[in-house]
Structures are given as C-alpha cells and as structure tokens.
Scaffold this active site. Structure first.
Site, PDB file in Angstrom:
ATOM      1  N   GLU A   1       0.888  -1.160   0.000  1.00 50.02           N
ATOM      2  CA  GLU A   1       0.000   0.000   0.000  1.00 50.02           C
ATOM      3  C   GLU A   1       0.919   1.201   0.000  1.00 50.02           C
ATOM      4  O   GLU A   1       1.633   1.445   0.966  1.00 50.02           O
ATOM      5  CB  GLU A   1      -0.878  -0.038   1.249  1.00 50.02           C
ATOM      6  CG  GLU A   1      -1.991   0.979   1.170  1.00 50.02           C
ATOM      7  CD  GLU A   1      -2.342   1.494   2.535  1.00 50.02           C
ATOM      8  OE1 GLU A   1      -2.676   0.695   3.407  1.00 50.02           O
ATOM      9  OE2 GLU A   1      -2.247   2.722   2.715  1.00 50.02           O
TER      10      GLU A   1
ATOM     11  N   CYS B   1      -2.765   7.459   5.331  1.00 51.65           N
ATOM     12  CA  CYS B   1      -2.728   7.142   3.893  1.00 51.65           C
ATOM     13  C   CYS B   1      -3.977   7.663   3.197  1.00 51.65           C
ATOM     14  O   CYS B   1      -3.983   7.860   1.989  1.00 51.65           O
ATOM     15  CB  CYS B   1      -2.572   5.651   3.674  1.00 51.65           C
ATOM     16  SG  CYS B   1      -3.396   4.683   4.910  1.00 51.65           S
TER      17      CYS B   1
HETATM   18  P1  NAP Z   1       9.479   3.650   4.007  1.00 54.37           P
HETATM   19  O1  NAP Z   1      10.665   4.525   3.958  1.00 54.37           O
HETATM   20  O2  NAP Z   1       8.851   3.247   2.743  1.00 54.37           O
HETATM   21  O3  NAP Z   1       9.915   2.335   4.836  1.00 54.37           O
HETATM   22  C1  NAP Z   1       9.004   1.282   5.027  1.00 54.37           C
HETATM   23  C2  NAP Z   1       9.746   0.049   5.500  1.00 54.37           C
HETATM   24  O4  NAP Z   1      10.646  -0.394   4.489  1.00 54.37           O
HETATM   25  C3  NAP Z   1      10.559   0.266   6.754  1.00 54.37           C
HETATM   26  O5  NAP Z   1      10.471  -0.911   7.544  1.00 54.37           O
HETATM   27  C4  NAP Z   1      11.963   0.433   6.238  1.00 54.37           C
HETATM   28  O6  NAP Z   1      12.852   0.003   7.220  1.00 54.37           O
HETATM   29  C5  NAP Z   1      11.980  -0.479   5.027  1.00 54.37           C
HETATM   30  N1  NAP Z   1      12.916  -0.048   3.985  1.00 54.37           N
HETATM   31  C6  NAP Z   1      13.244   1.225   3.653  1.00 54.37           C
HETATM   32  N2  NAP Z   1      14.078   1.234   2.591  1.00 54.37           N
HETATM   33  C7  NAP Z   1      14.270  -0.059   2.259  1.00 54.37           C
HETATM   34  C8  NAP Z   1      15.022  -0.692   1.234  1.00 54.37           C
HETATM   35  N3  NAP Z   1      15.720   0.004   0.326  1.00 54.37           N
HETATM   36  N4  NAP Z   1      15.028  -2.035   1.181  1.00 54.37           N
HETATM   37  C9  NAP Z   1      14.328  -2.754   2.082  1.00 54.37           C
HETATM   38  N5  NAP Z   1      13.581  -2.211   3.070  1.00 54.37           N
HETATM   39  C10 NAP Z   1      13.560  -0.880   3.151  1.00 54.37           C
HETATM   40  O7  NAP Z   1       8.313   4.272   4.874  1.00 54.37           O
HETATM   41  P2  NAP Z   1       8.333   5.046   6.265  1.00 54.37           P
HETATM   42  O8  NAP Z   1       9.630   4.837   6.945  1.00 54.37           O
HETATM   43  O9  NAP Z   1       7.165   4.608   6.981  1.00 54.37           O
HETATM   44  O10 NAP Z   1       8.108   6.557   5.909  1.00 54.37           O
HETATM   45  C11 NAP Z   1       8.729   7.237   4.862  1.00 54.37           C
HETATM   46  C12 NAP Z   1       7.698   7.772   3.888  1.00 54.37           C
HETATM   47  O11 NAP Z   1       6.771   6.751   3.541  1.00 54.37           O
HETATM   48  C13 NAP Z   1       6.805   8.883   4.387  1.00 54.37           C
HETATM   49  O12 NAP Z   1       7.403  10.130   4.319  1.00 54.37           O
HETATM   50  C14 NAP Z   1       5.614   8.758   3.478  1.00 54.37           C
HETATM   51  O13 NAP Z   1       5.836   9.443   2.294  1.00 54.37           O
HETATM   52  C15 NAP Z   1       5.519   7.311   3.185  1.00 54.37           C
HETATM   53  N6  NAP Z   1       4.453   6.601   3.929  1.00 54.37           N
HETATM   54  C16 NAP Z   1       3.263   6.471   3.319  1.00 54.37           C
HETATM   55  C17 NAP Z   1       2.251   5.804   3.955  1.00 54.37           C
HETATM   56  C18 NAP Z   1       0.935   5.636   3.294  1.00 54.37           C
HETATM   57  O14 NAP Z   1       0.073   5.036   3.894  1.00 54.37           O
HETATM   58  N7  NAP Z   1       0.747   6.101   2.096  1.00 54.37           N
HETATM   59  C19 NAP Z   1       2.430   5.267   5.224  1.00 54.37           C
HETATM   60  C20 NAP Z   1       3.670   5.410   5.827  1.00 54.37           C
HETATM   61  C21 NAP Z   1       4.675   6.074   5.154  1.00 54.37           C
HETATM   62  P3  NAP Z   1      14.347   0.515   7.358  1.00 54.37           P
HETATM   63  O15 NAP Z   1      14.233   1.992   7.500  1.00 54.37           O
HETATM   64  O16 NAP Z   1      14.793  -0.201   8.553  1.00 54.37           O
HETATM   65  O17 NAP Z   1      15.056   0.064   6.131  1.00 54.37           O
END
Ligand code: NAP
Length: 497
Positions: free
Chosen positions: A256, A293
């Site tokens: 998602e 979201c």
């Molecule tokens: P994220 O950066 O997408 O990370 C989600 C998960 O993936 C975390 O467990 C992260 O853990 C892991 N991850 C990150 N980079 C990775 C990679 N290259 N390979 C494998 N795993 C990886 O999301 P977030 O930390 O929750 O927030 C960042 C951004 O996500 C927000 O600013 C927002 O834009 C978006 N977000 C959107 C929603 C939605 O519902 N639309 C919800 C939450 C977040 P690690 O950091 O340990 O790698």
C-alpha cells in the site's frame, strides 16, 4: 515489561550482532538489535516448519488464537500506550483508539473464521461425464509483513496484515518499523503469550527488529516466504515489489503505497456550504499530523466566490493548528521537501508553515486547474498536513482532472441537489481510479468491516483489487485448491460433507 530490543525467533527472544539506537519523540533512546539476513533466514525456516501444523489447524483453533492475542494486547494496554506515545509523538487518545481498532480487527477475523464463508467452498458431485470436484481456499505459507510507521498498532506487528495472514493459516514474520521498536516488542510479546496459551508451533509468529534494508530485502527474497504485506513509501514499496517480481519464484507483494485522495466539490454543494466544507477539510487534513494514507491532500472545485469562502474557512481552521512532531525526522524532512517542491512547481502558498527538525504545521496551497494538469509533480503525495486547492476553470476541466488522476485509495464528492449531472459524469471516472468513493464525507476514517475496501489501482496498491483493511483482506493470503476424486479420509475437514 522491560524492553530488551531483541527479536522473537522460533519462540525465543534472540540477540547478538550490531545494534541501532531508537529516536523517540520523548524519553530515552533504546538500544535495539539490528536484524539482517541471518535472523530472517532462521525465522523463515521456523515459519516453514510451523506451517506444516499451523496451516492445518481448525478454524476454531485459529479464532481462539486471534482472540487470545487481542486479550494479551489489552492486558498490556497502558504500557503499549506509554511507549507508543513516547516513540511516535501520537497522542494517548489516538493510540488508545488504535489499540481498540487492532483488537477489534483480530476479533472480527475470529468471527470470519467461525462463519467460514471466506473458504468459498464449491462442490460438484461426480456424474457420468464429470469427476467429483471440491474447491476451497487454502493458505499460501509463511508471509512477511512490514510494520508501518504511521499506525504503530493497527498496521504494524499485530495489525491488519498480520491478523489476516494468521486467520488464513499463514505463519507471519514481521520486520518491525525502526520508528517504534519498543511498541513492536511489547505487541510481539503479547502474541508470544497467545501462542503459548494456544499451544501453537514456535514459528507461527516471529518478529525481527531492524533499521537496515538488508532485513527487508531478505524477507522479500527468501525462498520460503510466499507473500508480503507492506505499507510505506512509493519509492521503497516499488523497489521491493520489483524485487519480489525478480525472484526465481515471484511472489505477491501487497504494497500500500501512495494516494492523494482527491475531493471534488460540486457547484450546488459549494453554493450551500463552502465554509463548512473548508473547515471540515482542514480537520481531516490535520488529523494525526496528516500522517494518514487516506489524507485528502487535494481539493478540486470550480473557480467562484464560493471557492474563496472555502479557502478562507480552511485557512482560518488551519491557523488554530499548532506545529506537532511527526513520526520520524526523515518523514518531517520529506514533508518539507514535498511541500517546497509543490511551491517550486507553481503552487501558490495560501498558508506556509516553515517547520523545523521533527515538527511541522499545516500547509495550504492553491493552483489553477490548467497548471495542475500541466505539471505532474503537483499530483504527488506529500505525506503530512498538506492540502492543495485546484481551482478549475470549468466543469469540463474538473472532469479532465479526474481523468488524469493516478490510482487512489479514496475519492470523495461533495454534492447537493442540482449536482447530479456532473456527479454522473464523475462517478464512472472515479470508480476506475479509487477503491472507495465517498459522498459528503471525509476519507480519513477507515471502518474495519466486511464492506470496506482499502486499496486501489497503482500506486495506491501494487496488486489492484486487494484490500489491506476489512474482512476481504484475508483473500490476499489464500489460494483456491481443487480436490478431484480425493477420498473422504484425505480431504481437509472443512471440505468433507
Ligand atoms: P518507508 O521509507 O517506505 O519504509 C518502510 C519500511 O521499508 C521500513 O520498515 C523500512 O525500514 C523499510 N525499507 C526502507 N528502505 C528499504 C530498502 N531500500 N530495502 C528494504 N527495506 C527498506 O516508509 P516510512 O519509513 O514509513 O516513511 C517514509 C515515507 O513513507 C513517508 O514520508 C511517506 O511518504 C511514506 N508513507 C506512506 C504511507 C501511506 O500510507 N501512504 C504510510 C507510511 C509512510 P528501514 O528503515 O529499517 O530500512
């Protein structure tokens, strides 16, 4: 509970290896073991071993397990809220509500199991021409789940992905989100208690702490993992989806990702209640510092005096909203970058917050319909309390804007008597864009219920037609199996007649 920063693997708390330090909004940082490929490998092997029993448990056994998890979470309720608020900056009331949603979700899946309709059983008796055919849904096998940052309970360790996969009969390995490792550990401890109470195999549920991409990539690529649930950013979600597709044996990656949840305000509704729509929008936009979201990030209406009333009402409601801490430093920084990029792309700032470190206040931008249509940068999600008003020149331009939208979780329409003709044009377009369409409401509340759809065409979700909320979520972890002429003694109990 004393926090240890460890993983839960094969029924034991495990440590060793490097550590990372958590970054709570308040309170002391915690030292957390940083899981990687080895931890995921051990967990995947234990999950596969557990599947051979857990995948054949009765529906009643799994229903009792889900209820035992809900009970164990409630028993730790105050502790969960205390560490959850410290780690995320979300308010007590929000986390208490989210806990109720999480336990309610677990109990709802227990009810789904007892009813058994999700099995979609089909029987065709043998005849001269045809064999005896029986079909029902069976679990995939071990499932990987990424805890989401923005819902530390309801979309995390014991959240919707975990509840639906366990209900299906799939063992689960959660890669905890590094923004709330303590909250994750307490909830994992509750699930461990429930596993013991129910006498389930040790690999039924496991939890790997990590802030490294190694653990996430290992989970998606491990040969024993059969499906993945993910909530997070478009960039990371897309790269993990691609990784899942490039495996020797590709698996479903239920991501998602992003959604701007457009709100269309039709002329008669604007004439009647533009001010109320503006203040209602501001309330929905800023809930939980906008970290939903389903946040309605874009509002589309025809240029008019009523639109000015709407913008003034939204602006004055937003003026009362103080800056607040976001879930992580990174999310706060990405918010400001997204907001600045929208301004650079031509949006005019009606209210610009500034913001610093981990804190941000709401931003309100506006842009003409023509500019919005000509610049796709303005169509991207800015995760946080960000709203952009698109002032369309004509009703035809409102329709053109609807046609240009990417896939969405939700689309909303505000309409009154007299708006039917435009509504009839918009609805078939929005139905192809979004999984949930609302009239005269705001999309931020997502009911956990049989009729809920929380998904949509890409990039809302990576697998169109699936939902991560509501009872249909269980279907993501099931596959139909047809049993042809199989003797009664060998048939799964649920198929025997
Ligand atoms: P994220 O950066 O997408 O990370 C989600 C998960 O993936 C975390 O467990 C992260 O853990 C892991 N991850 C990150 N980079 C990775 C990679 N290259 N390979 C494998 N795993 C990886 O999301 P977030 O930390 O929750 O927030 C960042 C951004 O996500 C927000 O600013 C927002 O834009 C978006 N977000 C959107 C929603 C939605 O519902 N639309 C919800 C939450 C977040 P690690 O950091 O340990 O790698």
């Amino acid at each position: 509970m004393i926090f240890t920063g460890r993983h839960l693997i094969a029924g034991e708390w495990a440590d060793g290896g490097p550590t990372f330090t958590s970054d709570p909004v308040t309170g002391d940082p915690l030292t957390v073991f940083n899981g990687g490929r080895d931890e995921v490998d051990r967990a995947a092997k234990a999950a596969e071993a557990a599947f051979r029993t857990f995948g054949w448990t009765s529906r009643e056994e799994r229903a009792r397990f889900l209820e035992a998890i809900a009970d164990a979470i409630e028993a730790r309720g105050e502790e969960i809220t205390a560490i959850g608020t410290a780690e995320t900056g979300l308010l007590d009331a929000r986390l208490n509500g989210e806990r109720g949603r999480t336990t309610g979700q677990l109990r709802l899946f227990a009810k789904v199991l007892r009813e058994g309709d999700y099995l979609d059983r089909r029987y065709e008796s043998a005849s001269d021409a045809n064999p005896d055919l029986r079909l029902m849904q069976r679990p995939f096998g071990p499932v990987g789940v990424f805890g989401a940052s923005n819902f530390p309970l309801a979309f995390s360790v014991a959240g919707g992905d975990t509840a639906s996969a366990l209900a299906a009969g799939c063992p689960v390995i959660v890669k905890g989100h590094p923004a709330h490792p303590g909250t994750g550990e307490i909830v994992a401890d509750a699930i461990l208690d429930a596993m013991k109470t129910c006498g389930l195999p040790k690999g039924t549920f496991q939890f790997v702490q990590s802030n490294s991409r190694e653990a996430g990539e290992a989970l998606v690529t491990h040969p024993l993992i059969t499906a993945v649930g993910f909530t997070g950013s478009l960039g990371v979600g897309r790269s993990l989806f691609d990784l899942a597709c490039r495996r020797d044996t590709p698996i479903p990656f239920y991501g998602e990702l992003g959604s701007i949840n457009p709100v269309f305000c039709l002329p008669a509704a604007m004439a009647k209640r533009a001010g109320d729509i503006g203040s209602g929008w501001a309330g929905s936009l800023t809930m939980g510092v906008g970290q939903f979201c389903t946040n309605p990030g874009v509002l589309i209406a025809k240029e008019s005096d009523a639109l000015e009333i709407l913008v003034t009402a939204a602006d004055s409601a937003l003026a009362d909203v103080d800056d607040a801490p976001m879930l992580t430093q990174g999310i706060a920084q990405s918010y400001r970058e997204g907001r600045n990029a929208a301004v650079d792309a031509g949006a005019e700032a009606a209210r610009r917050s500034g913001g610093s470190d981990r804190r941000n206040a709401p931003d309100l931008l506006r842009v003409s319909g023509t500019e919005w249509l000509s610049n796709s940068r303005l169509h991207e999600e800015v995760f946080g309390p960000f709203g952009i008003v698109v002032a369309a020149q004509t009703e035809d331009q409102m329709i053109e804007i609807a046609e240009r939208l990417e896939g969405q979780l939700t689309a909303s329409i505000h309409l009154e008597d007299g708006d039917e003709a435009l509504g009839q044009h918009l609805l078939p377009i929005l139905e192809r864009k979004a999984g949930r369409i609302l009239a005269n409401g705001w999309p931020t509340g997502v009911a956990v219920s049989p009729a809920m759809m929380h998904g949509g065409p890409y990039p809302a979700t990576t697998v169109n037609g699936t939902t991560s909320v509501g009872t249909l979520a269980i279907q993501r972890f099931l596959r139909p199996v047809c049993y042809q002429n199989i003797p009664q003694a060998l048939l799964p109990a649920d198929l025997a007649k």
